[in-house]
Enzyme design. Structure first.
Site, mmCIF file in Angstrom:
data_model
loop_
_atom_site.group_PDB
_atom_site.id
_atom_site.type_symbol
_atom_site.label_atom_id
_atom_site.label_comp_id
_atom_site.label_asym_id
_atom_site.label_seq_id
_atom_site.Cartn_x
_atom_site.Cartn_y
_atom_site.Cartn_z
ATOM 1 N N ALA A 27 -26.832 -26.308 -37.687
ATOM 2 C CA ALA A 27 -27.616 -27.092 -38.648
ATOM 3 C C ALA A 27 -27.088 -26.886 -40.061
ATOM 4 O O ALA A 27 -27.829 -26.931 -41.034
ATOM 5 C CB ALA A 27 -29.085 -26.689 -38.560
ATOM 6 N N ARG A 33 -24.134 -38.315 -46.632
ATOM 7 C CA ARG A 33 -24.317 -39.769 -46.463
ATOM 8 C C ARG A 33 -25.790 -40.166 -46.352
ATOM 9 O O ARG A 33 -26.104 -41.358 -46.410
ATOM 10 C CB ARG A 33 -23.534 -40.256 -45.240
ATOM 11 C CG ARG A 33 -22.053 -40.494 -45.584
ATOM 12 C CD ARG A 33 -21.181 -40.500 -44.364
ATOM 13 N NE ARG A 33 -21.522 -41.567 -43.454
ATOM 14 C CZ ARG A 33 -21.118 -41.595 -42.185
ATOM 15 N NH1 ARG A 33 -20.379 -40.615 -41.696
ATOM 16 N NH2 ARG A 33 -21.446 -42.596 -41.402
ATOM 17 N N GLY A 98 -15.506 -25.021 -39.723
ATOM 18 C CA GLY A 98 -15.371 -25.673 -38.429
ATOM 19 C C GLY A 98 -16.458 -25.282 -37.445
ATOM 20 O O GLY A 98 -17.183 -24.299 -37.651
ATOM 21 N N THR A 99 -16.524 -26.061 -36.355
ATOM 22 C CA THR A 99 -17.639 -25.878 -35.406
ATOM 23 C C THR A 99 -17.557 -24.539 -34.656
ATOM 24 O O THR A 99 -18.585 -23.923 -34.390
ATOM 25 C CB THR A 99 -17.693 -27.052 -34.402
ATOM 26 O OG1 THR A 99 -16.371 -27.362 -33.958
ATOM 27 C CG2 THR A 99 -18.300 -28.292 -35.036
ATOM 28 N N TYR A 367 -67.439 -45.901 -44.164
ATOM 29 C CA TYR A 367 -66.709 -44.638 -44.287
ATOM 30 C C TYR A 367 -67.576 -43.504 -43.759
ATOM 31 O O TYR A 367 -68.683 -43.268 -44.264
ATOM 32 C CB TYR A 367 -66.323 -44.360 -45.749
ATOM 33 C CG TYR A 367 -65.704 -42.992 -45.915
ATOM 34 C CD1 TYR A 367 -64.551 -42.640 -45.199
ATOM 35 C CD2 TYR A 367 -66.268 -42.030 -46.752
ATOM 36 C CE1 TYR A 367 -63.989 -41.380 -45.316
ATOM 37 C CE2 TYR A 367 -65.707 -40.771 -46.875
ATOM 38 C CZ TYR A 367 -64.570 -40.443 -46.154
ATOM 39 O OH TYR A 367 -64.018 -39.206 -46.264
ATOM 40 N N TYR A 388 -68.055 -36.456 -51.464
ATOM 41 C CA TYR A 388 -67.208 -35.792 -52.458
ATOM 42 C C TYR A 388 -67.844 -35.919 -53.827
ATOM 43 O O TYR A 388 -68.201 -37.032 -54.249
ATOM 44 C CB TYR A 388 -65.828 -36.467 -52.427
ATOM 45 C CG TYR A 388 -64.770 -35.810 -53.265
ATOM 46 C CD1 TYR A 388 -64.554 -34.434 -53.218
ATOM 47 C CD2 TYR A 388 -63.954 -36.576 -54.100
ATOM 48 C CE1 TYR A 388 -63.563 -33.844 -53.980
ATOM 49 C CE2 TYR A 388 -62.955 -35.990 -54.861
ATOM 50 C CZ TYR A 388 -62.769 -34.625 -54.802
ATOM 51 O OH TYR A 388 -61.782 -34.046 -55.560
ATOM 52 N N SER A 406 -77.797 -51.273 -42.843
ATOM 53 C CA SER A 406 -76.565 -51.675 -43.530
ATOM 54 C C SER A 406 -76.615 -51.330 -45.011
ATOM 55 O O SER A 406 -77.688 -51.288 -45.623
ATOM 56 C CB SER A 406 -76.372 -53.184 -43.393
ATOM 57 O OG SER A 406 -76.188 -53.495 -42.033
HETATM 58 C C1 UD1 Z 1 -17.296 -33.031 -33.540
HETATM 59 C C2 UD1 Z 1 -16.320 -32.658 -32.424
HETATM 60 C C3 UD1 Z 1 -15.743 -33.949 -31.820
HETATM 61 C C4 UD1 Z 1 -16.885 -34.805 -31.328
HETATM 62 C C5 UD1 Z 1 -17.895 -35.075 -32.424
HETATM 63 C C6 UD1 Z 1 -19.110 -35.751 -31.864
HETATM 64 C C7 UD1 Z 1 -15.335 -30.531 -33.084
HETATM 65 C C8 UD1 Z 1 -14.144 -29.882 -33.644
HETATM 66 N N1 UD1 Z 1 -15.268 -31.853 -32.972
HETATM 67 O O1 UD1 Z 1 -16.543 -33.694 -34.544
HETATM 68 O O2 UD1 Z 1 -14.896 -33.649 -30.765
HETATM 69 O O3 UD1 Z 1 -16.367 -36.024 -30.811
HETATM 70 O O4 UD1 Z 1 -18.342 -33.840 -33.006
HETATM 71 O O5 UD1 Z 1 -19.966 -36.153 -32.901
HETATM 72 O O6 UD1 Z 1 -16.286 -29.868 -32.733
HETATM 73 N N2 UD1 Z 1 -20.867 -27.856 -38.379
HETATM 74 C C9 UD1 Z 1 -21.228 -26.662 -38.926
HETATM 75 N N3 UD1 Z 1 -20.298 -25.923 -39.568
HETATM 76 C C10 UD1 Z 1 -19.010 -26.334 -39.691
HETATM 77 C C11 UD1 Z 1 -18.646 -27.551 -39.143
HETATM 78 C C12 UD1 Z 1 -19.601 -28.295 -38.491
HETATM 79 O O7 UD1 Z 1 -22.398 -26.246 -38.818
HETATM 80 O O8 UD1 Z 1 -18.226 -25.584 -40.284
HETATM 81 C C13 UD1 Z 1 -21.873 -28.645 -37.662
HETATM 82 C C14 UD1 Z 1 -22.193 -29.954 -38.358
HETATM 83 O O9 UD1 Z 1 -23.294 -29.810 -39.228
HETATM 84 C C15 UD1 Z 1 -22.553 -30.870 -37.218
HETATM 85 C C16 UD1 Z 1 -21.668 -30.347 -36.068
HETATM 86 O O10 UD1 Z 1 -21.347 -29.011 -36.407
HETATM 87 O O11 UD1 Z 1 -23.900 -30.740 -36.840
HETATM 88 C C17 UD1 Z 1 -20.435 -31.192 -35.866
HETATM 89 O O12 UD1 Z 1 -19.618 -31.144 -37.001
HETATM 90 P P1 UD1 Z 1 -18.887 -32.425 -37.550
HETATM 91 O O13 UD1 Z 1 -18.166 -32.065 -38.781
HETATM 92 O O14 UD1 Z 1 -19.807 -33.580 -37.609
HETATM 93 O O15 UD1 Z 1 -17.802 -32.643 -36.397
HETATM 94 P P2 UD1 Z 1 -17.066 -33.982 -36.021
HETATM 95 O O16 UD1 Z 1 -15.863 -34.128 -36.858
HETATM 96 O O17 UD1 Z 1 -18.034 -35.099 -36.013
#
Ligand code: UD1
Ligand code: MG
Length: 464
Positions: A27, A33, A98-99, A367, A388, A406
């Site tokens: 999260a 956006r 990254g994720t 009411y 009130y 009424s």
């Molecule tokens: C990701 C997937 C992609 C998939 C797509 C689906 C990866 C590398 N790629 O891409 O394969 O098709 O989702 O929607 O996983 N987040 C963090 N911290 C970070 C990065 C991301 O918490 O450092 C969270 C984001 O808030 C989001 C989720 O991870 O909820 C996905 O991240 P996002 O940047 O949207 O990944 P995509 O590029 O959409």
């Protein structure tokens, strides 16, 4: 849902259920956006934050432990997570690398160990618990990584599932994909499940040598393969894995969720005359043979018992409607409205924080606030409980079998006894004993011939 590579489909749910499950919910999204002061995952669909939907789904899928990954300075997200899932542990991802990096923010939870680790996105609110359970079943069958794919006509931007000889070989992010890989329409939903005993070994081996320089969770497929472990893919419906990045997608998710809630209400035995015009909150409960006419909105916390009818253009929140009650059209039930069986609430009636007994009727323009009304009482048109005084709220008590004429004002605190009558137009400022009549208005005076004399004086002049 269709299975791509798993051959043995008969894994018993109990086998998956007896395994300990940790859910990691990402999260930490920026959500720029959305153009909002509110973090993306706290935007609501069907009256509950997206994060709330995801936490409910993973919990229903059997996750005993929940870790929520939030961005720095996101106390609001942390607070909401703690409110929704008391046991949720909050981890902060200080840098967005990254994720996979985000998942590793929950290292402490991963080190504690779990059989199944499911990774969910806080901005993907339509995921069904059953789909998480399917991912878990793949782990129970021996997979180290189970990912979720979906077929789409618009694959641009998604990671692609690379299947070689029926086996999931890798997930390739769009920016790193070859021409041939970009032609693949089976895309990565993003969410996945990892076998707990391999999770850290896999995640720690993920590097960031890619186009974005990020640690990709998706690389867990390739890493698992390199370690001689198996990775499988399941396929979900596109709708279920839709992420929300802007207000238009938020509205799309809302529409999908409303369609689900309408379907569930009808499957449960309620009639929705025009389902597409009825709006629910995630927790709305309708009994059997409830009829909901067009254009009705249910806010949070509404229970409608069997056989009640909600007529058009009514708005209900925090209310219980007893069996066989008739509500509206144009009724407003506010929090704390507790209506017993066969109550009738008519047009332009507002009820707040009040209990109404069996068969009581409040049919027009009234009411009722902070009141208790017994059974079988009739509240006439235009009655107002004056609850009130500008500072405090006061209570009105009306007994059973009473009759409120009424256009009466009941100035609270006040008690009207069982079987009492209140004459029309009365301003009640003192208690009325049971079976008494209260009248408080000036006596009527008739002036014989006055109207005719008035007309005779002015009518000839008007003709000039
Ligand atoms: C990701 C997937 C992609 C998939 C797509 C689906 C990866 C590398 N790629 O891409 O394969 O098709 O989702 O929607 O996983 N987040 C963090 N911290 C970070 C990065 C991301 O918490 O450092 C969270 C984001 O808030 C989001 C989720 O991870 O909820 C996905 O991240 P996002 O940047 O949207 O990944 P995509 O590029 O959409
Ligand atoms: Mg995304």
């Amino acid at each position: 849902m269709l299975d791509v590579t798993v051959t043995n489909q008969s894994a018993s749910p109990s086998r998956a259920a007896s395994r300990r499950c940790l859910a990691i919910v990402l999260a930490a999204g920026e959500g720029t956006r959305m153009k909002s002061a509110r973090p993306k995952v706290l935007h609501e669909i069907a009256g509950r934050s997206m994060l709330g939907h995801v936490l409910a789904a993973v919990t229903e899928a059997g996750a005993e432990d929940v870790a929520v990954i939030v961005g720095p300075d996101r106390d609001d997200v942390a607070r909401e997570a703690a409110r929704l899932a008391v046991k949720a542990e909050i981890f902060v991802q200080t840098e967005r690398l990254g994720t996979a990096h985000a998942v590793l923010a929950a290292r402490a939870a991963l080190e504690r160990g779990a059989d199944d680790v499911i990774v969910a996105f806080g901005d993907t609110p339509l995921m069904r618990p059953a789909t998480f359970q399917r991912l878990r079943e793949s782990l129970a069958q021996g997979a180290a990584v189970a990912v979720l794919g979906f077929e789409t006509r618009e694959p641009t931007g998604y990671g692609r599932l690379v299947i070689e000889g029926g086996i999931l070989a890798a997930i390739r992010e769009e920016k790193d994909a070859s021409e041939a890989e970009r032609a693949i329409t089976l895309c990565n939903a993003g969410l996945m499940a990892l076998a707990g005993r391999h999770a850290l070994a896999i995640l720690d081996r993920i590097g960031n040598a890619n186009a974005k320089g990020e640690y990709y969770l998706t690389d867990s497929v390739q890493v698992a393969r390199d370690l001689g472990l198996s990775a499988v893919a399941l396929v979900a419906e596109e709708e279920e894995v839709q992420g929300v990045n802007d207000r238009q997608q938020l509205a799309g998710a809302e529409a999908a969720m409303q369609a689900r809630l309408r379907g569930a209400a009808m499957r449960n035995g309620a009639t929705l005359v025009a389902p597409e015009t009825v709006f629910f909150t995630h927790d709305t409960r309708l009994g059997r043979d409830v009829v909901v006419e067009p254009n009705v909105v249910f806010g949070p916390g509404v229970v409608v018992e069997d056989g009640a009818v909600i007529h058009s253009f009514s708005y209900l929140e925090g209310a219980r409607v007893g069996a066989g009650a008739l509500i509206g059209p144009f009724a407003r039930l506010r929090p704390g409205a507790d209506l017993a069986a066969k109550v009738r609430i008519g047009n332009f009636v507002e009820v707040k924080n009040s209990t109404l007994g069996v068969g009581t009727k409040v049919n027009h323009l009234t009411y009722v606030g902070d009141a208790t009304v017994g059974a079988g009482t009739n509240v006439g048109a235009g009655t107002i409980t004056c609850n009130y005084d500008g500072f405090r709220k006061h209570k009105t008590v009306i007994g059973a079998g009473a009759f409120i004429g009424s256009n009466s004002s009941l100035v609270a605190p006040v008690t009207i006894g069982d079987g009492a009558y209140v004459g029309s137009g009365t301003v009640v400022t003192g208690d009325v004993p049971a079976d008494a009549l209260a009248v408080a208005r000036t006596r009527q005076v008739n002036k014989e011939g006055w109207a005719k004399a008035f007309r005779d004086k002015f009518a000839p002049r008007e003709k000039d």
